[in-house]
Design an enzyme around this catalytic site. Structure first.
Site, PDB file in Angstrom:
ATOM      1  CE  LYS A   1      -3.962   1.835   2.672  1.00 61.52           C
ATOM      2  NZ  LYS A   1      -4.800   1.597   3.878  1.00 61.52           N
TER       3      LYS A   1
ATOM      4  CB  SER B   1      -8.138   0.721   5.677  1.00 65.34           C
ATOM      5  OG  SER B   1      -8.839   1.917   5.494  1.00 65.34           O
TER       6      SER B   1
ATOM      7  CB  SER C   1      -8.175   3.424   2.734  1.00 63.80           C
ATOM      8  OG  SER C   1      -7.260   2.890   3.663  1.00 63.80           O
TER       9      SER C   1
HETATM   10  N1  GLN Z   1     -12.918   3.989   6.165  1.00 63.48           N
HETATM   11  C1  GLN Z   1     -12.369   4.445   7.398  1.00 63.48           C
HETATM   12  C2  GLN Z   1     -12.043   5.898   7.307  1.00 63.48           C
HETATM   13  O1  GLN Z   1     -12.316   6.461   6.309  1.00 63.48           O
HETATM   14  C3  GLN Z   1     -11.172   3.631   7.764  1.00 63.48           C
HETATM   15  C4  GLN Z   1      -9.939   4.057   7.105  1.00 63.48           C
HETATM   16  C5  GLN Z   1      -8.793   3.175   7.455  1.00 63.48           C
HETATM   17  O2  GLN Z   1      -8.941   2.164   8.123  1.00 63.48           O
HETATM   18  N2  GLN Z   1      -7.621   3.613   7.049  1.00 63.48           N
HETATM   19  O3  GLN Z   1     -11.531   6.479   8.210  1.00 63.48           O
END
Ligand code: GLN
Length: 473
Positions: free
Chosen positions: A74, A173, A149
């Site tokens: 990532k 994410s 994400s």
């Molecule tokens: N979707 C969640 C957010 O937008 C989690 C993001 C993540 O785990 N990096 O904060």
């Protein structure tokens, strides 16, 4: 797709060379990547170089853990000399001078790194659509979002472009894209995998973790990437054995907790999948226990109140002065303001404004309330895990949705995280695994456990893979 264990075995016994394996992966990359947009910076040349070196190491039986298995990373993890963008214009040309600890361990164990993967900008999102480099598409059905994400991680593993991927999980994410792409993703216990070299989203919640096509891949990856690192202040001095316990799941000695509350608002195929998984474990002798999770839905607002201020504070360093996107202007104030205005996308600005507001408004009263709610969630899980070893829930209450469907409705988008954020707030491990299909759309189930029960969760998934069947309609 061949099972990871078989691939590894073939390389180990000399049937396939690491560089041949890499070329197979590159062929899939060439075919699928134009549509999926799972990568921000492919590193094909470096990967070929690396694989060639590993070819000779394998001959000397020095393959370490990975023997040239192919990884995607990532793009919020640093690799020395390789561009790291966090999917943001702000870091479009940033090249870090050091390597993140989990990535260093992947290199040391002869994992070949095929490139840096697409993601939501600074890991803020649940759909893979907020990347400055364009959205990633779902590997099972490209009209749908891949989840986020770690969008590129989910899609690249599901498409078979990479064997394994390194993601990060602050509120879901890793698990959300694992669920939406039909692969396995583990959010480890907080502190179990070093955050050194991972760009912060919310540092009290962030944890790196792997995505793979099956539980074996997760165990193989975790044995390498977890473990104490003095460069991360919250790193745990804990050593676990994942491959060692992979096949030791003993249904007769395990209790799974469940509450109907976890299905509130879930779509019908998701409900059916979870009931199916529950029945499976029960039929194998696992004791299913009704647990009381009174505060589970409090986690969702609490998460956003904790995450926003931490995120706003982490973003302060991007001022266009030391590094990152810079707009020239007359005054210092204008340089900072304009660089940030141009460098950050809409969701990032929303979070910075909200985070700043929450940390100041009413003397930070809201923030304090959120911390109290967080403590309540921790206690709720503690109590539940006095009765059970794991808790089963959907990973995401809904099926994957179409590209563009939620991007202008942040609250609806945030709802996708309702069942993943509790584990982050409590610091406990949680795994998402493919448990059902609605047509070509995958449905993930989630198992959460007490701190450091990570290997047990992985073994429970392995058991389902071997003995169970995915639900489908
Ligand atoms: N979707 C969640 C957010 O937008 C989690 C993001 C993540 O785990 N990096 O904060």
């Amino acid at each position: 797709m061949p099972m990871l264990e078989e691939t590894l075995e073939k390389i180990r016994n000399g049937e396939v060379l690491p560089s041949e394996h890499l070329e197979e992966k590159i062929a899939i990359f060439e075919e699928r990547e134009p549509e999926l947009n799972a990568f921000i910076t492919p590193t094909l040349d470096q990967a070929r170089e690396q694989a060639k070196n590993i070819d000779s190491l394998v001959r000397q039986e020095k393959g370490e853990a990975f023997y040239g298995l192919v990884w995607g990373i990532k793009d919020n993890f640093a690799i020395k000399g390789v561009r790291m963008t966090c999917a943001s214009k702000m870091l479009e040309n940033y090249v870090p001078p050091y390597t993140a600890t989990p990535v260093e361990r992947i290199f040391e164990n002869n994992g070949v790194i095929l490139g840096k993967l697409n993601m939501d900008e600074f890991a803020c999102g649940s759909s893979g659509e907020t990347s400055y480099f364009g959205p990633t598409r779902n590997a099972r059905n490209p009209e749908y979002v891949p989840g986020g994400s770690s969008s590129g991680a989910g899609a690249a593993v599901a498409a078979g472009i990479v064997d394994l991927a390194l993601g990060s999980d602050t509120g879901g994410s890793i698990r959300n894209p694992a669920s939406f792409n039909g692969v396995v993703g583990l959010k480890p216990t907080y502190g179990l995998v070093s955050r050194y070299g991972l760009a912060d989203l919310a540092m009290s919640l962030d944890v790196p973790g792997p995505l793979a096509s099956d539980a074996y891949g997760i165990a193989l990856a975790m044995d390498v990437i977890h473990g104490y690192d003095p460069r991360d202040r919250v790193s745990a001095k804990v050593q676990l054995s994942f491959l060692g316990s992979l096949d030791k799941f003993d249904p007769g000695s395990v209790r799974i907790g469940f509450s109907d509350k976890l299905l509130d608002g879930a779509e019908a195929p998701v409900v059916k999948t979870i009931q199916h998984v529950l029945k499976f474990y029960e039929s194998k002798g696992v004791e299913v226990v009704e647990v009381d999770l009174p505060d589970i839905w409090t986690a969702f607002p609490a998460y956003y109140l904790v995450m926003y201020p931490e995120f706003a504070s982490a973003m302060q360093k991007f001022d266009g002065i030391k590094y990152g996107h810079r707009t020239d202007a007359q005054t210092l104030y204008d340089v900072v303001a304009k660089s940030r205005d141009e460098g950050f996308g809409k969701e990032i600005k929303r979070r910075i404004i909200m985070g700043t507001f929450i940390s100041m408004a009413k003397n930070a009263e809201w923030y304090r309330l959120a911390l109290r709610a967080r403590a309540t969630i921790v206690r709720m899980f503690k109590k539940a895990f006095e009765q059970v070893d794991m808790i089963l829930s959907p990973t995401v209450p809904t099926l994957p949705f179409k590209l563009g469907e939620r991007i202008n409705d942040p609250v609806k988008m945030y709802m996708a995280d309702a069942l993943t954020v509790p584990a982050n707030l409590a610091g406990i491990p949680a795994i998402s695994f493919p448990a059902g299909w609605y047509g070509d759309l995958p449905i993930g189930a989630q198992l959460m456990g007490p701190r450091y029960s990570d290997p047990l969760l992985v073994s429970a998934v392995r058991f389902f893979e071997k003995e169970g069947k995915q639900w489908s309609e």
